[in-house]
Design a protein around this motif. Structure first.
Motif, PDB file in Angstrom:
ATOM      1  N   ARG A   1       2.552   3.606   2.249  1.00  0.00           N
ATOM      2  CA  ARG A   1       2.141   3.250   0.888  1.00  0.00           C
ATOM      3  C   ARG A   1       1.159   2.088   0.892  1.00  0.00           C
ATOM      4  O   ARG A   1       0.190   2.085   0.134  1.00  0.00           O
ATOM      5  N   LYS A   2       1.414   1.093   1.727  1.00  0.00           N
ATOM      6  CA  LYS A   2       0.526  -0.068   1.784  1.00  0.00           C
ATOM      7  C   LYS A   2      -0.857   0.334   2.279  1.00  0.00           C
ATOM      8  O   LYS A   2      -1.876  -0.095   1.729  1.00  0.00           O
TER       9      LYS A   2
ATOM     10  N   SER B   1      -2.760   2.161  -0.429  1.00  0.00           N
ATOM     11  CA  SER B   1      -3.298   1.301  -1.476  1.00  0.00           C
ATOM     12  C   SER B   1      -4.498   0.509  -0.976  1.00  0.00           C
ATOM     13  O   SER B   1      -5.436   0.259  -1.733  1.00  0.00           O
TER      14      SER B   1
ATOM     15  N   LYS C   1      -7.403   2.925  -0.953  1.00  0.00           N
ATOM     16  CA  LYS C   1      -7.813   3.197  -2.326  1.00  0.00           C
ATOM     17  C   LYS C   1      -8.635   2.042  -2.885  1.00  0.00           C
ATOM     18  O   LYS C   1      -9.631   2.255  -3.557  1.00  0.00           O
ATOM     19  N   ASP C   2      -8.226   0.792  -2.605  1.00  0.00           N
ATOM     20  CA  ASP C   2      -8.943  -0.378  -3.104  1.00  0.00           C
ATOM     21  C   ASP C   2     -10.327  -0.501  -2.488  1.00  0.00           C
ATOM     22  O   ASP C   2     -11.289  -0.848  -3.165  1.00  0.00           O
TER      23      ASP C   2
END
Length: 66
Positions: free
Chosen positions: A40-41, A44, A47-48
């Motif tokens: 998950r990290k 993200s 994605k950023d």
């Protein structure tokens, strides 16, 4: 590619050989939780950084803005 089931299975086998049933449970659950958290990290972070910043608008006064 590894999935959470594979990671948990390998960790459970290692924990069982090393510490018995309690070690198998703790190692398996910990490995799966860590795998999911890291996945998950990383998702993200990707994605950023995947979004492009808006381009700078050219100034109306000319080529240089002193």
């Amino acid at each position: 590619m590894f999935g959470p089931l594979t990671v948990g299975k390998k960790a459970t086998k290692f924990g069982y050989k090393r510490f018995g049933v309690p070690g198998a449970v703790i190692a398996g659950v910990g490995a799966v939780a860590g795998y999911v958290a890291i996945k998950r990290k990383l998702a993200s972070i990707v994605k950023d950084t995947g979004e492009d910043e808006p381009a700078e608008e050219p100034s109306a006064g000319g080529a240089s803005a002193n």
